[in-house]
Scaffold this active site. Structure first.
Site, PDB file in Angstrom:
ATOM      1  N   ASP A 197     -41.259  -2.089  13.748  1.00  0.00           N
ATOM      2  CA  ASP A 197     -41.957  -3.340  15.025  1.00  0.00           C
ATOM      3  C   ASP A 197     -43.108  -3.117  14.618  1.00  0.00           C
ATOM      4  O   ASP A 197     -43.895  -2.187  14.623  1.00  0.00           O
ATOM      5  CB  ASP A 197     -41.489  -2.816  16.244  1.00  0.00           C
ATOM      6  CG  ASP A 197     -39.869  -2.824  16.572  1.00  0.00           C
ATOM      7  OD1 ASP A 197     -39.266  -3.256  15.645  1.00  0.00           O
ATOM      8  OD2 ASP A 197     -39.318  -2.506  17.484  1.00  0.00           O
ATOM      9  N   ASP A 256     -29.838 -10.481  21.834  1.00  0.00           N
ATOM     10  CA  ASP A 256     -30.325  -9.151  22.758  1.00  0.00           C
ATOM     11  C   ASP A 256     -29.464  -9.205  23.926  1.00  0.00           C
ATOM     12  O   ASP A 256     -29.594 -10.221  24.602  1.00  0.00           O
ATOM     13  CB  ASP A 256     -31.713  -9.101  22.827  1.00  0.00           C
ATOM     14  CG  ASP A 256     -32.565  -9.238  21.583  1.00  0.00           C
ATOM     15  OD1 ASP A 256     -31.992  -8.611  20.503  1.00  0.00           O
ATOM     16  OD2 ASP A 256     -33.567  -9.775  21.573  1.00  0.00           O
TER      17      ASP A 256
END
Length: 250
Positions: free
Chosen positions: A12, A134
């Site tokens: 990330d 998500d």
């Protein structure tokens, strides 16, 4: 690979640095000192053939805030990149693929711009476009889709989100249980088992909660095609020998 889930390490990126968020909270950030290229080389040497890269600045604001880092990562040929975060229009998707990224990961747009994303699947091909849903489980246990860097919850269920792409040759879906992401509490194996049961034609990527090899075996048995792991690999929590069955080039 036999029936083993493919382990895909995750990086990330935020302002060019490797970070992890807890439960998708931008205020709950852990920054790691290792630069992205060094991490890619480490995972390549372990035997990974794919790397999952999330541009957190892009996911939150829609701008490609880590463009330079992604360019450098894509320039090497040993590991294929799938990249997501802020890819909400055709120009951004095209640019990312032109950089040498093997697959783009489309999140918010797969909920808010379904027809546009269907054209991307048709134009670029189903192997080059993954959809990322998500989810948070609601009080009834239904996985509800989050958008815009997990800052907004829609009424759409995971199953409804996938149904929007019926007939589109959708092949790759990455599903993250936000409540488990970065928490090292174990993946939501039941969610992925149900996803595979409902849509066996999809290669499901499981994300969130992986902490040890037992989790990877459980995801294999559930039928997931791939497991995304960030924190457990960043912090060397899983012995290398335990990882090898899940890394194609180990």
């Amino acid at each position: 690979m036999d029936n083993y889930v493919r382990l895909i390490p995750a990086i990330d990126l935020k302002a060019g640095h490797c970070v992890r968020l807890l439960h998708g909270d931008f205020a709950a950030e852990t920054r790691y000192g290792t630069n992205p290229e060094t991490l890619l080389a480490k995972y390549r040497d372990l035997g990974a053939d794919w790397l999952h890269v999330v541009d957190l600045d892009g996911a939150k604001g829609g701008n490609l805030g880590n463009h330079a880092s992604i360019v450098r990562l894509a320039a090497q040929q040993a590991v294929k990149l799938q990249v997501g975060g802020g890819l909400r229009n055709t120009a951004a998707v095209t640019q990312m693929l032109d950089l040498g990224v093997a697959r783009v990961v489309i999140g918010s747009a797969a909920v808010t711009q379904v027809e546009l994303v269907r054209t991307w699947l048709a134009h670029f091909g189903p192997d080059r476009v993954a959809l990322a849903f998500d989810v948070r489980l609601d009080d009834a246990g239904i996985p509800r889709v989050q958008t815009h860097g997990w800052q907004r919850q829609s009424e759409l269920s995971l199953w409804g989100a996938v149904a929007n792409f019926t007939g589109s040759q959708l092949t790759h879906v990455l599903c993250t249980d936000v409540g488990r992401d970065g928490a090292l509490t174990g993946p939501n194996v039941a969610l992925y088992r149900e996803a595979v049961r409902r849509h066996p034609q999809i290669q499901w990527q499981a994300s969130g909660g992986v902490r040890d090899a037992r989790d990877l075996h459980a995801l294999s048995e559930a039928g997931a095609a791939a497991a995304i792991s960030g924190k457990a690999l960043l912090e060397d929590l899983i012995p290398i020998e335990d990882l090898q069955p899940f890394l194609p080039n180990a």
